[in-house]
Design a protein around this motif. Structure first.
Motif, short mmCIF file in Angstrom:
data_model
loop_
_atom_site.label_atom_id
_atom_site.label_comp_id
_atom_site.label_asym_id
_atom_site.label_seq_id
_atom_site.Cartn_x
_atom_site.Cartn_y
_atom_site.Cartn_z
N LYS A 128 -0.04 -6.53 -0.01
CA LYS A 128 -1.17 -7.43 -0.27
C LYS A 128 -2.49 -6.86 0.22
O LYS A 128 -3.53 -7.03 -0.41
CB LYS A 128 -0.92 -8.79 0.39
N LYS A 132 -5.89 -6.41 -2.13
CA LYS A 132 -7.17 -7.07 -1.83
C LYS A 132 -8.26 -6.07 -1.45
O LYS A 132 -9.44 -6.40 -1.50
CB LYS A 132 -6.98 -8.08 -0.70
N ASN A 133 -7.87 -4.88 -1.03
CA ASN A 133 -8.84 -3.89 -0.55
C ASN A 133 -8.61 -2.56 -1.27
O ASN A 133 -7.78 -1.76 -0.88
CB ASN A 133 -8.69 -3.69 0.96
#
Length: 194
Positions: A128, A132-133
């Motif tokens: 995750k 997200k990054n």
């Protein structure tokens, strides 16, 4: 870093091609543009005298087929989808191009490699934090400079594996900073305006 100006030119090329309605209606013009770019690279020695041996033209001719290969996959994506069967075919055709077509096989393999990499990206599990990054663009921008600096400092004596490991560890803080301080805030602002 040295590829950024060529990447910008490729985006301008895609923008220019996208202004023509027939490029939007059917994938054939993009495929033709890709094949033309491969033909330019394959015949570079014949074209060089007309370009006066311009190094920028040579680099652009080498890189444009890879960019347009990705564009071909994009325009065909709704028709072909992403599946393991397609990935297997793409891997076989890419290998055949790379090892069978001397001088321009890498460029001809571009859409097949793009398909294969996209399929791998959907197949591999992704933590995750990575979803997200996205630090990939920062790594793309800074890795070359970090590698050059390490080489100047004598890192090439360490061997390829230690050099690569050092380059990754030295690049990642820059890529993370780039994501957090520049790319992510700009993307947030762009989304708010849309």
């Amino acid at each position: 870093m040295w590829t950024l100006s060529f990447e910008f030119l490729c985006y301008l090329l895609i923008g220019f091609l996208g202004t023509f309605a027939f490029f939007k209606k059917t994938p054939w013009p993009m495929m033709a543009a890709f094949l033309l770019s491969v033909a330019v690279w394959a015949n570079l020695e014949r074209l060089n005298p007309y370009m006066q041996g311009n190094q920028d033209f040579q680099l652009l001719a080498r890189l444009v087929p890879f960019f347009l290969g990705g564009a071909v996959v994009k325009v065909l994506s709704k028709r072909i989808g992403l599946g393991w069967q397609g990935a297997l075919v793409a891997a076989i055709v890419a290998a055949a191009c790379i090892f069978g077509l001397d001088g321009f096989g890498n460029q001809m393999a571009a859409p097949f490699l793009a398909y294969l990499l996209l399929w791998i990206s959907t197949w591999l599990p992704c933590p995750k934090i990575v979803m997200k990054n996205d630090v990939s663009y920062g790594a793309y921008i800074y890795a070359f400079r970090v590698q050059q600096l390490l080489a100047v400092l004598g890192g090439y004596h360490w061997g390829v594996w230690w050099f690569t490991l050092a380059a990754v560890f030295a690049t990642m803080p820059l890529a993370i900073t780039s994501w957090l301080a520049v790319e992510q805030p700009i993307m947030r602002m762009a989304r708010r305006r849309i």
